[in-house]
Scaffold this active site. Structure first.
Site, PDB file in Angstrom:
ATOM      1  CG  LEU A  21      89.745   8.460 -17.502  1.00 47.56           C
ATOM      2  CD1 LEU A  21      91.117   8.884 -17.969  1.00 47.56           C
ATOM      3  CD2 LEU A  21      89.538   6.971 -17.737  1.00 47.56           C
ATOM      4  CG  ASP A 265      78.606   7.960 -21.020  1.00 50.06           C
ATOM      5  OD1 ASP A 265      79.376   8.531 -20.221  1.00 50.06           O
ATOM      6  OD2 ASP A 265      77.369   8.034 -20.930  1.00 50.06           O
TER       7      ASP A 265
HETATM    8  O1  DOR Z   1      75.359   6.794 -17.306  1.00 48.60           O
HETATM    9  C1  DOR Z   1      76.093   7.754 -17.210  1.00 48.60           C
HETATM   10  N1  DOR Z   1      77.017   7.849 -16.233  1.00 48.60           N
HETATM   11  N2  DOR Z   1      75.968   8.743 -18.081  1.00 48.60           N
HETATM   12  C2  DOR Z   1      76.652   9.898 -17.967  1.00 48.60           C
HETATM   13  O2  DOR Z   1      76.580  10.699 -18.841  1.00 48.60           O
HETATM   14  C3  DOR Z   1      77.452  10.136 -16.742  1.00 48.60           C
HETATM   15  C4  DOR Z   1      78.000   8.880 -16.271  1.00 48.60           C
HETATM   16  C5  DOR Z   1      78.733   8.922 -14.961  1.00 48.60           C
HETATM   17  O3  DOR Z   1      79.462   9.887 -14.679  1.00 48.60           O
HETATM   18  O4  DOR Z   1      78.650   7.946 -14.229  1.00 48.60           O
HETATM   19 ZN    ZN Z   2      76.020  12.117 -20.137  1.00 48.75          ZN
HETATM   20 ZN    ZN Z   3      79.126  10.555 -19.589  1.00 47.27          ZN
END
Ligand code: DOR
Ligand code: ZN
Ligand code: ZN
Length: 399
Positions: A21, A265
């Site tokens: 978030l 995610d």
């Molecule tokens: O693609 C991703 N982005 N995988 C993750 O686990 C972290 C996330 C991010 O915080 O942008």
């Molecule tokens: Zn991750």
């Molecule tokens: Zn993530």
């Protein structure tokens, strides 16, 4: 209010174990407010907000703030996920006990994006979590195998000249952490499983009596690395989009219950962090508002899950994994309900500006998707209806 639910599917409200978030720190890409709206529109009544904020959610000050802000917004329960270590790549375990005892009652700890790659630290974290009765979620990648990597290692990345990220980066950590959990007598949760080998390893570990659970994202159920042809950085994600054979294995694993649940995610990013060269772009894609439709497309339409199964992977299992007793289950008479109503026959076309998220990095832009959430109900109150969110009415001056 009378809601006509003729022809619709009624399920327990969805629970997302993996949401970013961005508050505090990157409110230009998402806030607890905007993310809560996206969650309500997606059918969620509880989300778990990841710890990689700025400051990192490694103290009760941050985790309590996230919980309280979510309650103020009032659209979805925003459960804070605590960081395992002090700082994202810290060498010292965070005070999990204090976070678990706070108002935000942290039940899950992770180090998203910066895995605990020191096996000794992970072992200690698992022992600590087990003594507290909380859960460690591992983001499963061996950083020494992914230095410079931007895409799944395979024929597509080789042809496009993109540095490859091997399956073993994920699978070696899954295997390692299964064994560490066994030795510590702890539970471990595997975030965003992305390979066929991970499905096999989770199955093997469970067969050994190890307490291991796993989630898969909607995008890993639908997209594969053929998406990279355009070099569009919207397809850059961590772990990377794998091959069609991995997608098939993940779907089968979810259908069989080897993979416990779907978690989004949801990873909002600013335009400038996505509209650059593939190698320089940030990894991650939006997920909250499209998750149900992608599950309908990849699992329900091909006959891999019925709607009862959707309740299992999007509500019941995620609630059980983190021990939420007021979510993800049928309601007793007289109890305030967390519910979602779905029109299984609806179709809708994704347009990023129409999404509630501040960011617009959806990989489904202009795609027409099946099934739509029509109504979300949190403790008996409608939070989203026909594409609009309904924020709670507050008395001015009171309380
Ligand atoms: O693609 C991703 N982005 N995988 C993750 O686990 C972290 C996330 C991010 O915080 O942008
Ligand atoms: Zn991750
Ligand atoms: Zn993530």
């Amino acid at each position: 209010e009378v809601i006509d639910a003729a022809g619709q599917i009624l399920l327990p409200g969805f629970v997302d174990l993996h949401t970013h978030l961005r508050e505090p720190g990157r409110e230009d890409t998402e806030t607890i407010d905007s993310g809560s709206a996206a969650a309500a529109l997606g059918g969620y009544t509880a989300v778990f907000a990841m710890a990689n904020t700025s400051p990192v959610a490694d103290s009760v000050v941050v985790t309590d703030h996230v919980w309280r802000r979510g309650q103020e917004v009032g659209l979805v329960d925003v459960h804070p996920v605590g960081a395992v270590t002090v700082g994202l790549e810290g060498k010292q375990l965070a005070e999990m006990a204090t976070m678990a005892a706070g108002t935000g009652r942290v039940r899950m700890f992770s180090d998203d994006g910066h895995c605990v790659y020191d096996p000794l630290l992970m072992r200690r974290a698992l022992e600590y979590s087990s003594s507290l009765g909380v859960l460690i979620a591992q983001h499963a990648e061996e950083p020494r195998l992914t230095v410079g990597a931007v895409a799944h290692e395979g024929p597509t990345a080789a042809r496009l000249g993109l540095a490859g990220w091997p399956r073993a980066a994920e699978e070696s950590i899954v295997a390692r952490d299964a064994l560490l959990a066994r030795d510590a007598g702890a539970r471990v949760h595997i975030c965003h499983a992305s390979t066929a080998g991970t499905v096999e390893l989770v199955k093997w570990a469970r067969g050994q009596g190890i307490s291991i659970t796993a989630e898969v994202t909607p995008h890993h159920l639908l997209l594969d690395d053929s998406r990279l042809e355009t070099y569009d950085a919207v397809n850059k994600v961590n772990p990377p989009l794998r091959e069609a054979s991995d997608v098939a294995a993940l779907r089968a694993g979810l259908a069989e219950g080897v993979i416990d649940c779907v978690a989004t995610d949801h990873a909002p990013h600013a335009e400038q962090d996505k509209c650059c060269e593939f190698a320089a772009a940030r990894p991650g894609m939006l997920g909250l508002e499209t998750a149900l439709s992608i599950v309908a497309m990849t699992m329900v339409r091909p006959g891999l899950l019925d709607w009862r199964g959707v309740a299992r992977v999007m509500s019941e299992r995620p609630a059980e994994i983190v021990g939420l007793d007021d979510q993800g289950r049928p309601i007793d008479v007289g109890e305030p309900a967390n519910l979602v109503l779905i029109d299984p026959d609806a179709e809708w076309t994704v347009h990023a500006p129409a999404l509630a998220s501040v960011a617009s990095n959806t990989p489904y832009e202009s795609m027409t998707l099946p099934a739509r959430v029509t109504t979300t109900i949190l403790r008996g109150r409608v939070t989203a209806r026909n594409g609009d969110v309904r924020t709670p009415v507050r008395c001015s001056g009171g309380q």
